[in-house]
Design an enzyme around this catalytic site. Structure first.
Site, PDB file in Angstrom:
ATOM      1  N   GLU A 187       0.433  -1.232   0.127  1.00 21.94           N
ATOM      2  CA  GLU A 187       0.096   0.083   0.110  1.00 21.94           C
ATOM      3  C   GLU A 187       1.087   0.774  -0.312  1.00 21.94           C
ATOM      4  OE1 GLU A 187      -2.866  -3.147   1.041  1.00 21.94           O
ATOM      5  OE2 GLU A 187      -1.213  -2.411   1.413  1.00 21.94           O
ATOM      6  N   HIS A 256      -9.331  -5.769  10.840  1.00 21.28           N
ATOM      7  CA  HIS A 256     -10.016  -5.508   9.489  1.00 21.28           C
ATOM      8  C   HIS A 256     -11.126  -5.105   9.256  1.00 21.28           C
ATOM      9  CE1 HIS A 256      -7.005  -8.756   8.559  1.00 21.28           C
ATOM     10  NE2 HIS A 256      -7.286  -8.490   7.230  1.00 21.28           N
TER      11      HIS A 256
END
Length: 452
Positions: A187, A256
């Site tokens: 990322e 998450h």
């Protein structure tokens, strides 16, 4: 040789049912072990299932798009002998199988989209149709890429796999691998590439598989994208959209499941958008792509498969920074964003039964905040509840509470109350997860505390 049934598989330990999103085979196709058969959408992701036996597809029992297919339900049949295959007439006429109920029954296709949802915004425009939030996002991206060659999308699995949640379905085929770009699992790296491209006057859309992973790239988002316009004296902008699912999904645990709304809304130089409906998703994403500033676009995984009325026109956009009153009321104002809008509407319907008229505001944008719409509502109702899925401490509700007390204190007849998630890391267990997340009942309880 008799037909062998292919059953709906359990693709995760917690899966009980799923959506058969797309068949990758047709009747008569020869399949070998390992061949891809279908795309199945679960509560966590969209995955492909493989054949475990050889043979010929003799029947497709469940139609594409069927929701609520229980595990171990027959979805197709195969036969070793090609000559014994019979055409599946049920998929060519107006009859499909309804798998949702325990007792299968035949229903008419023409009635599938006629059931109204009293919680959805009503749109009587003949040029609108009911589509999922996922489809609305895809349409917005495709429409903007068609009219502006500077727009491109990049991220993990956005191209060949068509997105972890199938938001980018069909884009690689239409626009090619120069504008729909698969990235490594890094990322920080691909976000930096996107920011650099925006500095060069391109218009990247950077997809995070979940905003939890955006923490790996937060230096690029905050120190590079958000601050460069100011630090360059207005000479270098950053027209970029960071998008992906934010907040809790379903049993994916603490790492998450976090809501980053207040994180990014805290930062000068960023615009932060949090859509609820298909209309929100399409109109606001198109505006975000066109905006010359960096935009953090916070979607919700649970909302992807939900359907709402949405304008068809490729010219349809919604302004960033403008809220929408989803339901008019007189006794109390309930402010929410993203998935909490639906829960606020559910609460409003229940409150009506007790004689409490609630006005529900869908914020749509968190930065800049449409404070005017909230104040005007509070002047009418004299009471306010804020709703968010994330943590309450330093949350969006805290900011709204402060702003209303500073700007509309004289119109308040009761304390401002907040509904938010429990101040703990998200549990994995389903029962504990439900307790950690704010529910419709929490909104109702808070409303009754301050309404006479």
């Amino acid at each position: 040789m008799s037909n062998k049934q292919i059953l709906m598989p359990a693709l995760s330990p917690t899966m009980e049912e799923g959506t058969l999103s797309k068949w990758l085979v047709k009747i008569g196709d020869k399949i070998n072990s390992g061949d891809l058969l279908a795309e199945i959408e679960t509560d966590k992701a969209t995955m492909e299932i493989e054949a475990i036996e050889e043979g010929f597809i003799s029947k497709l029992i469940v139609e594409e798009g069927t929701e609520g297919v229980k595990i171990n339900t027959p979805i197709a049949e195969i036969n070793e002998n090609e000559s014994s295959i019979k055409s599946n007439e049920n998929l060519n006429d107006k009859k499909v199988i309804n798998i949702i109920s325990n007792n299968q029954k035949i229903i008419d296709k023409s009635s599938l989209n006629e059931k109204s949802d009293e919680l959805l915004p009503i749109n009587n425009d003949n040029n609108s149709k009911k589509i999922t939030v996922r489809e609305a996002l895809r349409d917005a991206i495709a429409e903007e890429m068609r009219i502006d060659n500077d727009v491109f999308i990049m991220g993990e699995e956005v191209a060949e796999y068509e997105g972890a949640y199938k938001v980018t379905q069909g884009l690689l085929e239409e626009f090619g691998d120069k504008r729909v770009i698969d990235t490594p699992i890094t990322e920080h790296g691909f976000t930096g590439i996107g920011v650099g491209a925006a500095f060069g006057n391109l218009k990247p859309i950077v997809e995070f598989m979940t905003f939890n992973f955006s923490m790996q790239a937060i230096d690029q988002i905050i120190n590079s994208a958000a601050k460069t316009l100011y630090m360059s004296g207005g000479q270098m902008g950053c027209p970029i959209v960071f998008r992906g699912p934010n907040g809790a999904a379903s049993r994916v645990a603490a790492q998450h499941s976090q809501c980053f709304a207040s994180w990014y809304a805290h930062v000068p130089g960023l615009k932060v958008v949090a859509p609820w409906s298909s209309e929100d998703a399409k109109g606001l994403l198109k505006s975000s792509i066109r905006d010359p500033n960096p935009v953090v676009f916070l979607e919700n995984e649970v909302m992807y498969g939900q359907s709402f009325e949405c304008p068809n026109s490729d010219k349809f956009i919604l302004p960033i920074g403008k809220a929408k009153v989803e339901k008019i009321g007189t006794d109390i104002t309930i402010v929410a964003f993203s998935i909490m809008v639906g829960k606020a509407l559910e609460a409003a319907i229940e409150l009506e039964k007790d004689g409490i008229s609630a006005e529900v505001i869908n914020l749509r944008t968190l930065r800049p905040l449409d404070l005017t719409t909230i104040i005007n509502s509070v002047k009418k109702t004299n009471r306010l509840i804020t709703c968010e899925e994330g943590f309450g401490y330093s949350g969006i509700g805290s900011e709204i509470s402060s702003l209303i007390q500073e700007n509309a204190f004289d119109w308040l007849d009761a304390p401002i109350l907040r509904v938010y998630g429990k101040d703990v890391p998200m549990p994995y267990a389903e029962n504990l997860e439900k307790l950690a997340l704010p529910q419709t009942s929490d909104i109702i309880e808070q409303a009754k505390q301050i309404c006479p």
